[in-house]
Each structure stands twice: as C-alpha cells, then as structure tokens.
Scaffold this active site. Sequence first.
Site, mmCIF file in Angstrom:
data_model
loop_
_atom_site.group_PDB
_atom_site.id
_atom_site.type_symbol
_atom_site.label_atom_id
_atom_site.label_comp_id
_atom_site.label_asym_id
_atom_site.label_seq_id
_atom_site.Cartn_x
_atom_site.Cartn_y
_atom_site.Cartn_z
ATOM 1 N N CYS A 77 0.839 -1.200 0.000
ATOM 2 C CA CYS A 77 0.000 0.000 0.000
ATOM 3 C C CYS A 77 0.878 1.255 0.000
ATOM 4 C CB CYS A 77 -1.009 -0.033 1.143
ATOM 5 S SG CYS A 77 -2.315 1.220 0.960
ATOM 6 N N HIS A 176 -3.886 -4.845 -0.119
ATOM 7 C CA HIS A 176 -3.516 -5.318 1.216
ATOM 8 C C HIS A 176 -3.618 -6.841 1.266
ATOM 9 C CE1 HIS A 176 -3.367 -1.447 3.338
ATOM 10 N NE2 HIS A 176 -4.309 -1.076 2.485
ATOM 11 N N GLU A 178 -2.714 -8.753 3.583
ATOM 12 C CA GLU A 178 -3.095 -9.156 4.941
ATOM 13 C C GLU A 178 -4.597 -9.059 5.177
ATOM 14 O OE1 GLU A 178 -2.733 -4.720 5.246
ATOM 15 O OE2 GLU A 178 -1.755 -6.304 4.097
#
Length: 194
Positions: A77, A176, A178
């Site tokens: 990001c 992202h 995650e």
Amino acid sequence: MDVAIIKYNSGNVLSVLYALERLGINANLTDDVEEIKKADKVIFPGQGEASSAMRYLRERNLDQLIKDLKQPFFGICLGQQLLCEYSEENDTECLGVFPVKVRKFPPADKVPHVGWNSLQETQGQLLEGINTHDYVYYVHSYFAEIHPEFTVAKTHYIEDFSALLQKDNFYAMQAHPEKSSHSGQKILTNFLKL
C-alpha cells in the site's frame, strides 16, 4: 526465519503482524537499522500520508538503508508508493527504487478506491497460484503508474495501474494481502518462500 516489519509512523502494521502470526511467523516490528539489516525478509506496510512517512524515514536514516537492502523486500500500500520516485501526495520525493510516479485518482467523487478487484496480467514468483478469478482488497486514493519493465500485475479502477511492481529483490503491492483472505495469504506465503 527472521522477518522485520519496518516501523515508520504509519498505520496498518498490526494487521500485517497478525496475518504473519496466522502463517506461523512472529515478525519483529522495528525501526532499528541493525535489526532490519540482519532480517531474512523485510516487509514495509503502511497506510498514511507520503510526505510525513518520508520525513520519518529520513530522520532515522531508513531511506538509504531501504535502498541498499539485498534480502527479499515487500512494500504494501503506502509502502509500494514510497518505493516509487515521486508522489503527487503533497509533492513528495520518495525512495526511487522504482522509476514510477504515483498519481491521485480523478475525479474526487470516486476516491478513495475501496473494495475487491482482480489482478490482471500476473507474472512472477509472488503471484504463483494467483489467477484472474482471485480478488485482493484495496483502500487507496493514489496509485503507481504502469511501468513496461517493472509492472508484474495490473488492476483497473478508473484506469489501469500497477497492482504489483518487482525489481531485483524489491516487491511492491498496492492491495492489502493481509486483508485479502485466501489470495492474500497465498501472496504472503509466496513472499516468505522467496
């Protein structure tokens, strides 16, 4: 495996720590130069504003350190954007690992880009096992332009942009991983295997 997550006054580091814990990795959140240098892998996540993040990196001599690292390095990001040469966000000179400019999406009524998008024209080790039916999660107002040599995946929102950049040991993703369910877990696992 010794994984360092660079601490640099930006948000979203905890979700990366938790995602790595789910993969059995206890990473070290640090801005200590020596700890980062000795890590097997380095992750550079972030949400925030480009100029203040760059100021933090420069004050701690992390800007030069990052450019000199030789181990696998993953910018996420804001971490992707700071690896580029310049960001329109507050007219910011960035790290310059990738000769790419970061621009703001027009028009303002469609910013930020929030949601799930697929990756197109994927290539490289980080995206092994990922195809155009797999989606990843985005939250951003600025994007890295397409580079003919270093863009290894694209996403379209208003226009095409670099979903993933790769040069030597540096990998940089706008989405992202995650927060991207199974697709993101696969990407993180691929990075840990590099």
